[in-house]
Design a protein around this motif. Structure first.
Motif, PDB file in Angstrom:
ATOM      1  N   VAL A  84       0.845  -1.202   0.000  1.00  0.00           N
ATOM      2  CA  VAL A  84       0.000   0.000   0.000  1.00  0.00           C
ATOM      3  C   VAL A  84       0.881   1.252   0.000  1.00  0.00           C
ATOM      4  N   ARG A  91       3.831   1.604  -1.259  1.00  0.00           N
ATOM      5  CA  ARG A  91       4.420   1.756  -2.584  1.00  0.00           C
ATOM      6  C   ARG A  91       3.387   2.316  -3.571  1.00  0.00           C
ATOM      7  N   ILE A  92       2.165   1.769  -3.533  1.00  0.00           N
ATOM      8  CA  ILE A  92       1.110   2.244  -4.452  1.00  0.00           C
ATOM      9  C   ILE A  92       0.752   3.698  -4.129  1.00  0.00           C
ATOM     10  N   HIS A 143       2.577   5.907  -2.868  1.00  0.00           N
ATOM     11  CA  HIS A 143       3.673   6.755  -3.342  1.00  0.00           C
ATOM     12  C   HIS A 143       3.518   7.031  -4.837  1.00  0.00           C
ATOM     13  N   LEU A 144       3.243   5.965  -5.606  1.00  0.00           N
ATOM     14  CA  LEU A 144       3.052   6.135  -7.057  1.00  0.00           C
ATOM     15  C   LEU A 144       1.874   7.059  -7.353  1.00  0.00           C
ATOM     16  N   TRP A 197       6.817  17.622  -3.180  1.00  0.00           N
ATOM     17  CA  TRP A 197       6.321  16.281  -2.958  1.00  0.00           C
ATOM     18  C   TRP A 197       5.196  16.280  -1.920  1.00  0.00           C
ATOM     19  N   MET A 256      -5.891   4.035  -6.005  1.00  0.00           N
ATOM     20  CA  MET A 256      -4.827   3.076  -5.687  1.00  0.00           C
ATOM     21  C   MET A 256      -4.998   1.764  -6.455  1.00  0.00           C
ATOM     22  N   THR A 266      -3.898   2.567  -9.957  1.00  0.00           N
ATOM     23  CA  THR A 266      -2.445   2.752 -10.008  1.00  0.00           C
ATOM     24  C   THR A 266      -1.747   1.396  -9.977  1.00  0.00           C
TER      25      THR A 266
END
Lengths: 95, 483
Positions: free
Chosen positions: A8, A10-11, A13-14, B336, B356, B359
């Protein structure tokens, strides 16, 4: 496929989403459940089927190469959170 | 006055029995006295009354069209110049659109009055209107229940007679499911029929705007205004638009109705099933006949949709970065953080879930397993419809597996919520037109909708088929108590 907290993170962040510690666990649980639903797709063999990206599969239309949009910067920048001298302001990115 | 159909109001306005100003004032007062429904996000009385006066001037000089002076509620997903256009999100709560959507331009050109902007699930992601930043909409038939979603505000407004008609958008059922749950008539046109220009994007290969009203005749009048080629929408289809009111009364004798056995199986409430069967019997009395058909891949529609729609959404919603418009987080240390805090605070939980999922499905290493696989299934689902339409003229079944449910009953389980759209989603994947019309009630007095699905660009037939039923029945005339 079930996701853990690191997945989660990592996603998120993307996707440019800040997720706090508590939310990580909740998202890992609900997103895994949604992926469980999605994985019902694997019950069907789709070997050799052409992917379909659009219901009508029509090509994009062409138009004459003429100017159709005019400068409306002031009008559009009324909605901007931060502008100066016609420019959008963001935090400094170059030292 | 609020009991009259759009068709009747049109006659009254053209005969000068009433003025648009009187009519608009009456509806604005009804909206004000039923604020508990939370059907509207923005109402601008002064602007609405100015538009009404302009319509009256046009009618006086004999330059009015069929909808001149008719007040319309617009889903808050259509950009409206000079008015807040929020899409039900904190992200756009302060956004004032600098231009009109094509749909808004068309209603303005027809001389309609913009009554207000209706509440909706955030970015049209939801089936209950509970994901709106502006709070849930109540169902006028039972105020403890949801009105459906995502066009829940439009549906509740029409059902409660706060507007004679409204617009909605439908990506996976967002016009038809709320129409069913509130006992009104709604139509999702064929993909490409109504311009998406200025309609805030959720999943661009599925999104389609359409009309919501009390009867098929009124929906036809609205579709006449909304439909048509727009060069500014690259997926708008350039083909002739018929007068949808002209064929409403044609005979449906010999009509072949396909009943997909997959739409009457497990998961369908028994009460809904009985009402749909009664509606089919009514059609047989009108001269139609039933054909048993199968859509074998329809069970894959929800898994397929929950890859494609979030994938498209994650791309479309990348534009909300706090730079050019919309919300920006008040505190951040660098660029960021500005992005990630702005998006974390600006979007609600369901929208973030879908971003999410999308993504993830598009991320390196997973694309083939999710996105490509779903696109292949989309072709199989579409192929099912092509084959079935060789044997029938329309497909019928339930719009939704159950009637309106209570607030909070599905909010903790996104998968349970997604199943509300099990009969509507495949229509969007194939790009076909679909309708929901009122067909009865359950034991608690909650409305039940009959879904009618047609061939590409066969909206005129759907409206004809719906109209004939409404000539023979009166479900569409029922009003919720107290409204």
């Amino acid at each position: 496929m079930s996701l853990d907290r690191a997945d989660v993170e990592r996603i998120a962040h993307l996707a440019r989403l800040e997720v706090d510690e508590q939310e990580l666990t909740a998202y890992a649980e609900t997103l895994s459940r949604i992926l469980g639903l999605i994985e019902q797709m694997n019950a069907v063999d789709t070997e050799g089927i052409a992917p379909m990206s659009h219901p009508l599969e029509a090509g994009l239309g062409f138009r004459a190469d003429e100017v159709t949009e005019f400068d409306q910067r002031e009008l559009f920048q009324v909605n901007a959170p931060s502008v100066q001298a016609g420019l959008y302001l963001v935090p400094k990115v170059i030292e | 006055m609020h009991e009259k159909s759009v068709a009747d109001l049109s006659n009254s306005l053209n005969n000068k029995d009433i003025s648009s100003h009187e009519l608009t004032l009456a509806y604005l007062d009804r909206i004000e006295s039923h604020r508990e429904l939370n059907a509207f996000i923005t109402v601008d009385r002064i602007r609405a009354l100015e538009q009404a006066q302009a319509a009256d001037a046009r009618l006086r000089t004999g330059q009015g069209g069929p909808l001149t002076g008719i007040p319309i509620a617009q889903k808050d997903i259509f950009c409206t110049e000079g008015l807040p256009t929020t899409c039900g999100s904190r992200m756009l709560a302060n956004f004032v659109a600098p231009y009109d959507a094509n749909v808004i331009q068309r209603f303005n050109a027809a001389g309609c009055v913009l009554l207000g902007k209706t509440n909706m699930d955030e970015f049209a992601m939801g089936s209950s209107n509970e994901t709106s930043f502006f709070g849930p909409v109540r169902n006028p038939w039972d105020t403890h229940c949801v009105p459906g979603g995502s066009s829940g505000g439009s549906a509740a407004a029409v059902a409660a007679r706060l507007a004679p008609a409204a617009t909605g958008t439908d990506t996976g059922g967002s016009i038809r499911q709320p129409a069913a749950l509130t006992g009104i008539t709604g139509l999702k046109p064929s993909y490409g029929r109504v311009s998406r220009y200025g309609m805030i994007a959720f999943a661009s290969s599925l999104d389609q705007g359409g009309p919501m009203a009390r009867s098929a005749e009124d929906v036809a009048l609205l579709l006449n205004v909304m439909a048509g080629f727009d060069p500014r929408d690259s997926t708008s289809v350039d083909r002739p638009v018929p007068d949808f009111t002209r064929t409403l009364d044609e005979s449906i004798s010999g009509l072949r109705i396909g009943l997909p056995r997959e739409y009457f199986g497990e998961g369908l409430s028994a009460e809904v099933g009985r009402v749909i069967e009664a509606a089919i019997e009514q059609y047989c009395k009108l001269g139609a006949r039933v054909v048993d058909v199968s859509l074998p891949n329809s069970r894959l529609a929800i898994p397929c949709y929950y890859v494609l729609a979030p994938a498209e959404a994650s791309s479309n919603l990348a534009r909300y970065d706090g730079v050019r418009y919309g919300y920006r987080a008040p505190e951040y240390a660098d660029l960021w953080e500005m992005y990630s805090k702005t998006r974390a605070q600006g979007f609600g939980t369901e929208v973030k879930r879908r971003i999410m999922i999308g993504t993830y499905a598009l991320s390196a290493g997973y694309y083939d397993a999710y996105y490509l696989k779903a696109q292949k299934l989309r072709r199989l689902i579409t192929g099912d419809f092509d084959r079935v339409f060789e044997h029938c003229d329309v497909i019928m079944g339930p719009t939704s597996p159950s009637t309106a449910f209570e607030f909070g009953s599905k909010t903790d389980d996104p998968v349970a919520m997604y199943l509300s759209d099990i009969y509507t989603i495949s229509v969007n994947l194939a790009g076909l037109p679909g309708m929901s019309i009122p067909a009865g009630f359950d034991g608690n007095g909650r409305p039940i909708g009959l879904q009618i699905i047609g061939r590409y660009f066969d909206e005129a037939r759907l409206l004809n088929v719906a109209h004939k039923y409404q000539q023979a029945t009166e479900w569409h005339l029922r009003a919720p108590r107290g409204f």
